[in-house]
Design an enzyme around this catalytic site. Sequence first.
Site, PDB file in Angstrom:
ATOM      1  N   GLU A 291       0.827  -1.216   0.000  1.00 54.90           N
ATOM      2  CA  GLU A 291       0.000   0.000   0.000  1.00 54.90           C
ATOM      3  C   GLU A 291       0.856   1.260   0.000  1.00 54.90           C
ATOM      4  OE1 GLU A 291      -2.059  -0.586   3.684  1.00 54.90           O
ATOM      5  OE2 GLU A 291      -3.559  -1.892   2.807  1.00 54.90           O
ATOM      6  N   TYR A 335       6.004  17.462  11.921  1.00 55.30           N
ATOM      7  CA  TYR A 335       7.038  16.409  11.962  1.00 55.30           C
ATOM      8  C   TYR A 335       8.447  16.945  11.817  1.00 55.30           C
ATOM      9  CZ  TYR A 335       2.811  14.069  10.178  1.00 55.30           C
ATOM     10  OH  TYR A 335       1.524  13.637   9.965  1.00 55.30           O
ATOM     11  N   CYS A 362      -1.087  33.191  11.310  1.00 60.21           N
ATOM     12  CA  CYS A 362      -0.797  33.888  12.544  1.00 60.21           C
ATOM     13  C   CYS A 362      -0.202  32.924  13.554  1.00 60.21           C
ATOM     14  CB  CYS A 362      -2.082  34.483  13.098  1.00 60.21           C
ATOM     15  SG  CYS A 362      -2.062  36.230  12.934  1.00 60.21           S
ATOM     16  N   GLU A 363       0.993  32.483  13.297  1.00 62.70           N
ATOM     17  CA  GLU A 363       1.614  31.505  14.163  1.00 62.70           C
ATOM     18  C   GLU A 363       3.120  31.516  13.877  1.00 62.70           C
ATOM     19  OE1 GLU A 363      -0.807  28.605  15.301  1.00 62.70           O
ATOM     20  OE2 GLU A 363       0.695  27.091  15.721  1.00 62.70           O
TER      21      GLU A 363
HETATM   22  N1  LLP Z   1      -1.215   1.751   4.636  1.00 62.19           N
HETATM   23  C1  LLP Z   1      -1.618   2.130   5.857  1.00 62.19           C
HETATM   24  C2  LLP Z   1      -2.496   1.263   6.630  1.00 62.19           C
HETATM   25  C3  LLP Z   1      -1.199   3.361   6.373  1.00 62.19           C
HETATM   26  O1  LLP Z   1      -1.596   3.723   7.580  1.00 62.19           O
HETATM   27  C4  LLP Z   1      -0.355   4.196   5.599  1.00 62.19           C
HETATM   28  C5  LLP Z   1       0.086   5.483   6.110  1.00 62.19           C
HETATM   29  C6  LLP Z   1       0.019   3.760   4.308  1.00 62.19           C
HETATM   30  C7  LLP Z   1      -0.419   2.521   3.871  1.00 62.19           C
HETATM   31  C8  LLP Z   1       0.889   4.582   3.397  1.00 62.19           C
HETATM   32  O2  LLP Z   1       2.143   4.816   3.892  1.00 62.19           O
HETATM   33  P1  LLP Z   1       3.260   5.552   2.981  1.00 62.19           P
HETATM   34  O3  LLP Z   1       3.651   4.621   1.867  1.00 62.19           O
HETATM   35  O4  LLP Z   1       2.682   6.797   2.462  1.00 62.19           O
HETATM   36  O5  LLP Z   1       4.370   5.798   3.930  1.00 62.19           O
HETATM   37  N2  LLP Z   1       0.884  12.263   7.683  1.00 62.19           N
HETATM   38  C9  LLP Z   1       2.168  11.596   7.747  1.00 62.19           C
HETATM   39  C10 LLP Z   1       2.104  10.195   7.200  1.00 62.19           C
HETATM   40  C11 LLP Z   1       1.104   9.310   7.896  1.00 62.19           C
HETATM   41  C12 LLP Z   1       1.059   7.957   7.296  1.00 62.19           C
HETATM   42  C13 LLP Z   1      -0.066   7.181   7.854  1.00 62.19           C
HETATM   43  N3  LLP Z   1      -0.245   5.919   7.261  1.00 62.19           N
HETATM   44  C14 LLP Z   1       3.212  12.432   7.009  1.00 62.19           C
HETATM   45  O6  LLP Z   1       2.857  13.492   6.493  1.00 62.19           O
HETATM   46  O7  LLP Z   1       4.375  12.079   6.967  1.00 62.19           O
END
Ligand code: LLP
Length: 442
Positions: A291, A335, A362-363
């Site tokens: 995924e 992050y 505003c931060e």
């Molecule tokens: N599958 C599941 C169940 C997930 O929870 C996630 C990401 C993915 C796949 C995809 O992961 P990727 O390949 O994109 O790393 N907002 C955070 C990232 C949160 C990811 C949450 N889950 C950021 O901006 O870095």
Amino acid sequence: MLGNKAVNEKNHLEIAGCDVVLLADKLGTPLYVFDEALLRENMREYKKVFEERYPEVSIAFAGKAFLCSAMCRVLGQEGLWLDTVSGGEYYTALGSGFPMEQVLFHGNNKSPEEHSLVLKNGIGRWVIDSESELDLLIEEAQKYERGKLPVFFRITPGIDPHTHAFITTGKVDSKFGLPLMEGIALLVVQKALSCGYLDVKGIHCHIGSQIDTLEPFGKAIEVMVRFLAEVGEKTRCLLPELDLGGGLGVPYLDEDKGRFPSVESYAEIICGAVKENCQKYKVPLPHLFVEPGRSIGNTAGSTIYRVGTVKEIPGIKKYVAVDGGMADNPRPVLYDAKYQSLVGNRVLGGGKEKVSIVGKCCETGDVIIGDTELVPVMRGDVLVVEGTGAYNHSMASNYNMIPRPGVVFIREGKPVLVVRPESWYDLTRRDIIPDYLQEEGE
Ligand code: LLP
């Protein structure tokens, strides 16, 4: 530079053959810009490298990284699955005509409305996150009109991927998934197998995001395959599918380009480890799902801003303020994420100076790039921040009542609007002035 960018004879930046200055003039700023060909190339690469190494595999794009109706269409055309995590993401796929039998539905606390939406319209794989969710679903699945409801179970394999704590998800102490300890996950899977209404297809894990080494994936695979073997042994049922989530990290800065494994080496490790462990634990090779989100979308996306105020505090710092900020990119403040940028209307030039690129919220924490070197910048310049194709549009907010930017795909050198920019009107569209606040006599 990240992705397919070039500098033209006017010293302007081109994204996928499209001049960013023309984009900014024509469509306004801030604006999320995607190179559609690169998005598709990234999807095809995932398919190719996995299919070359493994007999049965499905690539599911994680919609949480970036989703809109046009993206669903592209995913459908490229033959990917889609991983959704809310009724809203599911609804976007449904409305776009995406094949719903290729949708995964995740979530640690799915609402009753989400249950009924998904059960009514059908799903490829429902990912059960907890025993309490299973209990509800057993009741509801009896009325599912498309046969037995196909389900996965999300497992926490207890692996630490050494990424940012907020995006670490596979440790035992996590709000997600079923722990393996004390036979908890096994009991839940057994319960599902014996209820008669669910088609238990397999198990799922996602250990975290922006992971820069492949070792944790190998470790998680061993745990997951061992569990498949245990389920087989205890229940006489060999689950045919294994979903390993996403998580492959990507460089946000030129200097980090060598630090992240390629998609090919990721596939090599994943497929190798699944085969090796299936042999070791004597289970047949499962159909594999991955995924990816970030590693498909991020490099294909950039954000275009217009520079407004430029302020120099002598001997201290020069602040360059753009017309967006933490509302369209909350990742630096959340992050501590790092980005790089270019001046789109004057890419090359000597005499670089140190500046901080900040937003208009505003931060004080509304900083996009704390410290960077840029050619001297003036009001009206076009500033391009690279690598914003994942978790920017999807995490944007209306903080300070700032309208969210639109999204364009660049297709064959031409911009195509796929999400229109919000207007001020959009911001108050849901407001209600109740009767008691209406002026008397009106
Ligand atoms: N599958 C599941 C169940 C997930 O929870 C996630 C990401 C993915 C796949 C995809 O992961 P990727 O390949 O994109 O790393 N907002 C955070 C990232 C949160 C990811 C949450 N889950 C950021 O901006 O870095």
